[in-house]
Motif scaffolding. Structure first.
Motif, mmCIF file in Angstrom:
data_model
loop_
_atom_site.group_PDB
_atom_site.id
_atom_site.type_symbol
_atom_site.label_atom_id
_atom_site.label_comp_id
_atom_site.label_asym_id
_atom_site.label_seq_id
_atom_site.Cartn_x
_atom_site.Cartn_y
_atom_site.Cartn_z
ATOM 1 N N THR A 60 32.267 61.127 57.390
ATOM 2 C CA THR A 60 32.667 59.889 56.719
ATOM 3 C C THR A 60 33.552 60.186 55.507
ATOM 4 O O THR A 60 33.846 59.285 54.744
ATOM 5 C CB THR A 60 31.447 59.106 56.230
ATOM 6 O OG1 THR A 60 30.841 59.847 55.179
ATOM 7 C CG2 THR A 60 30.431 58.898 57.339
ATOM 8 N N LEU A 118 27.374 66.908 63.460
ATOM 9 C CA LEU A 118 28.105 67.542 62.360
ATOM 10 C C LEU A 118 27.131 68.205 61.406
ATOM 11 O O LEU A 118 26.100 67.631 61.069
ATOM 12 C CB LEU A 118 28.937 66.491 61.602
ATOM 13 C CG LEU A 118 29.537 66.911 60.256
ATOM 14 C CD1 LEU A 118 30.533 68.038 60.424
ATOM 15 C CD2 LEU A 118 30.224 65.742 59.576
ATOM 16 N N ALA A 166 25.967 62.415 57.897
ATOM 17 C CA ALA A 166 26.147 62.482 59.344
ATOM 18 C C ALA A 166 25.118 63.431 59.958
ATOM 19 O O ALA A 166 24.552 63.151 61.021
ATOM 20 C CB ALA A 166 27.562 62.954 59.674
ATOM 21 N N VAL A 189 36.187 68.495 53.243
ATOM 22 C CA VAL A 189 36.908 67.299 53.680
ATOM 23 C C VAL A 189 38.375 67.630 53.977
ATOM 24 O O VAL A 189 38.937 67.172 54.977
ATOM 25 C CB VAL A 189 36.791 66.170 52.636
ATOM 26 C CG1 VAL A 189 37.599 64.970 53.055
ATOM 27 C CG2 VAL A 189 35.327 65.785 52.451
HETATM 28 S S1 SF4 Z 1 32.176 64.554 53.704
HETATM 29 FE FE1 SF4 Z 1 30.755 66.248 53.957
HETATM 30 S S2 SF4 Z 1 28.773 65.341 53.573
HETATM 31 FE FE2 SF4 Z 1 30.159 63.663 53.922
HETATM 32 S S3 SF4 Z 1 29.997 63.247 56.107
HETATM 33 FE FE3 SF4 Z 1 31.695 64.670 55.855
HETATM 34 S S4 SF4 Z 1 30.785 66.659 56.133
HETATM 35 FE FE4 SF4 Z 1 29.094 65.270 55.760
#
Ligand code: SF4
Ligand code: SF4
Ligand code: SF4
Lengths: 264, 641
Positions: free
Chosen positions: B324, B263, B256, B340
């Motif tokens: 994501t 982000l 992202a 996450v």
């Molecule tokens: S899981 Fe971590 S690396 Fe993947 S989109 Fe989200 S913040 Fe970025």
């Protein structure tokens, strides 16, 4: 002064799964109510509220409405074979409602679309149907936008108190949030209960798909096809009578009813 | 020496202040929610975790891992010996010499830190971090000189007042950084918080090579769902945030961030630190969130405190919705921080308390609730795709060797091609397979990642209830997201439906069939093939090998992308990102196809219907995209009976 706005909500039904859900139009009625009077909005539902209520599909749906930001909601206790009109009109009168918002028709039950009219009749209030928005409420009058086919709007004014049915053209209901929905309080209220004499004798059966008349598409251009696909039903041969006398207008309606074989 | 008592007094004072700072810092973490840990065994296990688990990650950057062993190891040893020699005055030449040796080691490491800092890559934070190598060197040199008399190299009492005063000043400077800064929020804080984070990590299973990727269930029916303010996090999550060394490895990996969406996982963790300690982001000296909309948020304008709502001034909601959930950041983080978990915790608040899931979020959630699939299709049409497949349905057969979990791909015409290919392969191998048919429901993956854990838990329980009625040894699915839910997240709901059941991804299962000789395959002759690791198969479940082995069994030599395996770059399809659709400068899927084009591939093999959809959404010309099941089916040698 804040007008006293009441939104009425019913248990909807998802067209694909048949499962109970927040009804699309009642959700919009609630949204419009929130726009008009924010946290002062009163929301009521007439339906079953007994020992089986907790954990039922009805409760889940009412909590979905509440999840739009309601602290509490009124449930007018009614058994499933009651006629809700006396209960609702009693309640609306007792609350001195000024603006009553509800969907055009329910997604379950009879779904006749008659509730708003019967309510208006029993209360003796005016009704505006298929509202897209209520622009302002001042000095005992409301300016209302009615939804017409193809995105057109008609502005009308109506005196309080009145009943408004909310069209799909009204702003979409906001997202429901789980937490506030779970925390909302239900105020169960006893209201007169009248058995729906007509309906208890009805036999319900699944509808059979009716044969459909084939649509002959006469459109030649893409724009015409688009128009045909998006337009709501409209009589092409209609005419607008504004300056004629009441006599002539009545005659025209009468002629039309005979022509359409509504009366013989 | 006239002032020879001065160094030990200074050391003692700084040490005291550091202890006060430590107590204060610990109380900041303890403001979080309870999360049971075993204090004694955690502390005992810490050194091993540092040497093994943390270094395993740091090792990926050889330069940095050696530098860190020298600097960090040297410092810890030196600090211990400094206390012995200079504070407690243990009179031992041996100790003094050992101290000298460890200081030399530390100094050597510090030189390499210094070199890296001369031209630091953009992912590293600047600011106070730029002075760290100098502080390290000052520490080493100061104590080296100070220890020379004790080691007998210089006679006792060498030096004059001036030298003592200079040395004392240097002691203050270096210990100020190394000890005081450690507990009062300087760069060295990472050592203090990091060590404790290793001891009290919320996912202890991750140590010793384990894997723990399932999200933890949200408590339902509480006052506030999800995390609204920093103190709603578990205390050891707060501790984890504080352990961040701002190395920016997560930033370098984040799809992202690369796509210019607002982000940056490193900044997010730093914002959490701002939140737990109170203050603004004015002192943050790393890359900020990308700003594709040109909102122009000034550094320093993000404000927070332990008891303020995070999304009301500290972090924008779009930042949280850009993720994501690909776990690339978590995989790369040397401090084993769980980005996450934190992101989903805060999304839970936005969805379940505020009702603010952006874009299509609300509609998708409503559909999932009313129809058990995200697009609102009639639940009764779930099995239409299989009308010509002659598949057993569990309701009829009650038991089968393999249960094929079809997933919502059943409603999507492109995904149905993958499903049909897989069924054909199963039939060719004579597998006793059945599906749930219309009794199957959405796995809840999307609802959960969008923060609606109530809906996820509801779906999980109903799916488990259905599964418990039937008998099977293995569940196989073509959808890595459903695979992850079934395998790693359904276990939290007290059902025995999946006890003794093996949950497998179709590539793993097909690979077994091929290795057992149950499927005969022809050689593939379609040009260069590369393979895109789906995050939910790879990083979430550790399956990198089976898909590659399958491709090899067709004679395919995979042309690996630079980012493959555990470093695979997400396609942008996870975590509900296509639904919340936060604008950036590029699309993640485009970047992934660019990665593939660099290998000159004619075909991208994937193992996920969602990846297929995302990558196929990229405009041509681009390599063809096919699921491994589809490639296999074309090479299948069907035996004629
Ligand atoms: S899981 Fe971590 S690396 Fe993947 S989109 Fe989200 S913040 Fe970025
Ligand atoms: S979160 Fe981890 S990877 Fe990211 S900057 Fe901090 S320590 Fe480095
Ligand atoms: S669709 Fe594939 S690559 Fe994309 S998030 Fe899901 S598993 Fe990862």
């Amino acid at each position: 002064m804040q007008p006293n706005v009441i939104s009425l909500v019913s248990i909807g039904r998802h067209p694909q799964s048949g499962r109970a859900r927040r009804s699309e139009q009642d959700g919009r009625a609630l949204e419009l109510g929130l726009k008009l009077s924010g946290s002062h909005l009163q929301v009521a539902h007439a339906g079953a509220y007994d020992s089986t209520f907790s954990g039922s599909a009805e409760e889940t749906v009412l909590r979905q409405y509440a999840g739009m930001g309601l602290k509490q909601m009124t449930v007018l206790k009614q058994s499933s074979d009651a006629d809700v009109i006396p209960s609702l009109s009693h309640y609306l009168e007792s609350q001195s409602a000024q603006v009553v918002l509800l969907g055009v028709r329910a997604e379950s039950g009879e779904s006749s679309g008659m509730v708003p009219y019967l309510l208006a009749e029993s209360l003796g209030w005016p009704i505006v149907s298929r509202v897209a928005d209520i622009v302002s409420i001042e000095n005992g009058e409301a300016e209302v936008l009615l939804a017409l086919p193809r995105g057109q709007r008609r502005s009308v004014t109506v005196t309080l108190p009145f009943i408004a049915t909310v069209d799909n053209a009204a702003p979409e209901p906001r997202q429901t949030a789980y937490g506030p929905g779970q925390r909302a309080q239900f105020n169960a209220v006893d209201t007169p209960e009248v058995l729906d004499e007509l309906r208890i004798n009805w036999v319900e059966a699944p509808a059979k798909p009716r044969p459909k008349r084939l649509k002959v598409i006469k459109a030649k251009t893409a724009a015409e096809r688009f128009k045909a696909a998006t337009a709501k039903a409209q009589g092409g041969s209609g005419k607008v009578m504004k300056n004629e006398s009441a006599q002539e207008k009545a005659q025209a309606i009468f002629d039309l009813l005979i022509e359409e074989k509504v009366i013989r | 020496m006239i002032f020879d008592w001065l160094p030990s007094v200074l050391i003692a004072i700084v040490l005291m202040l550091a202890v006060v700072g430590a107590v204060r810092r610990i109380s900041l973490w303890r403001a979080g929610q309870p999360s049971p840990v075993n204090i004694i065994s955690g502390l005992m296990a810490m050194p091993k975790r540092y040497l093994h688990d943390l270094h395993h990650v740091v090792e990926r950057d050889k330069y940095m891992s050696r530098t860190h062993v020298a600097t960090g190891g040297g410092f810890v040893l030196a600090m211990f010996l400094v206390l012995c020699v200079h504070l407690f005055g243990v009179d031992s030449k041996l100790l003094a010499w050992a101290l000298l040796a460890s200081l030399v080691m530390m100094f050597t490491g510090a030189i390499f830190v210094f070199k890296r800092r001369r031209n630091p890559p953009s992912r590293l934070s600047k600011g106070p971090w730029m002075r760290l190598p100098k502080s390290l060197m000052t520490f080493a040199v100061t104590f080296f000189v100070l220890t020379l008399p004790a080691a007998g190299i210089l006679p006792d009492g060498t030096g004059n007042v001036l030298l003592t005063l200079v040395l004392s000043a240097l002691i203050l400077v270096s210990l100020g950084e190394m000890l005081f800064g450690m507990t009062w929020g300087g760069p060295m804080k990472h050592a203090f918080a990091g060590a404790l984070h290793l001891a009290f990590h919320r996912r202890q299973e991750r140590f010793g090579g384990g894997r723990s990727t399932g999200l933890k269930p949200a408590d339902l029916g509480v006052e506030v769902h999800g995390v609204s303010k920093p103190t709603d996090f578990k205390w050891n999550q707060l501790l984890g945030f504080d352990a961040c060394v701002q190395c920016g490895r997560c930033e370098a990996m984040c799809p992202a961030f690369a796509a210019g969406q607002p982000l940056n996982p490193k900044k997010l963790i730093q914002d959490m630190v701002v939140g737990l300690a109170g203050g603004t982001d004015a002192n943050y000296a790393g890359s900020h969130y990308p700003d594709p909309q040109g909102k122009g948020r000034e550094p320093g304008s993000a404000k927070g405190s332990p008891t303020e709502v995070i999304t009301a001034g500290l972090v924008d909601a779009e930042t949280l919705w850009s993720c994501t959930t690909c776990r690339a950041c978590v995989e790369e983080c040397p401090m084993m921080i769980e980005h996450v978990d934190a992101i989903v915790d805060m999304r839970r608040f936005l969805t379940m308390e505020k009702g603010e899931t952006p874009n299509k979020g609300a509609e998708v959630l409503d559909n999932i609730i009313a129809t058990d699939n995200p697009n609102g299709y009639a639940p009764g049409s779930r099995t239409n795709w299989a009308a010509d497949q002659n598949l057993n349905v569990m309701r009829d057969v009650k038991k089968a060797e393999v249960l094929f979990w079809v997933s919502d791909g059943a409603f999507d015409m492109r995904s149905q091609r993958i499903l049909r290919s897989f069924v054909k392969l199963l039939k060719a191998a004579n597998v006793d397979v059945a599906i749930l048919g219309d009794e199957e429901r959405d796995s809840g993956d999307v609802a959960r990642r969008l923060g609606d854990d109530a809906t996820f838990q509801n779906l999980a329980k109903r799916n488990l209830q259905t599964l418990s009625q039937y008998e099977f040894k293995t569940i196989v699915t073509t959808d890595p997201h459903a695979f992850h839910c079934l395998r790693n997240e359904y276990g939290d709901f007290g059902s025995d439906a999946l006890d003794n059941v093996e949950v497998l991804h179709h590539t793993t299962y097909l690979n077994r069939l091929v290795q057992d000789g149950k499927l005969k395959l022809d050689t593939f002759k379609g040009g260069t093939v590369t393979y895109h690791d789906p995050c939910y198969l790879g990083r979430y479940n550790g399956e990198y090998e089976a898909p590659r082995e399958l491709l090899r069994s067709m004679g395919i030599e995979v042309a690996e992308m630079e980012r493959s395996g555990f470093r695979s770059r997400c396609c942008g399809g996870g975590g509900g990102a296509p639904i919340t659709d936060i604008p950036g400068e590029k699309r993640i899927a485009d970047m992934r196809v660019e990665d593939a084009k660099e290998t000159q591939a004619d075909l991208i093999a994937v193992g996920c219907q969602q990846c297929t959809a995302m990558l196929e959404g990229v405009v041509e010309p681009r390599p063809e995209i096919r699921d491994i099941a589809e490639i296999l089916v074309d090479q299948l040698i069907e035996e004629v009976h």
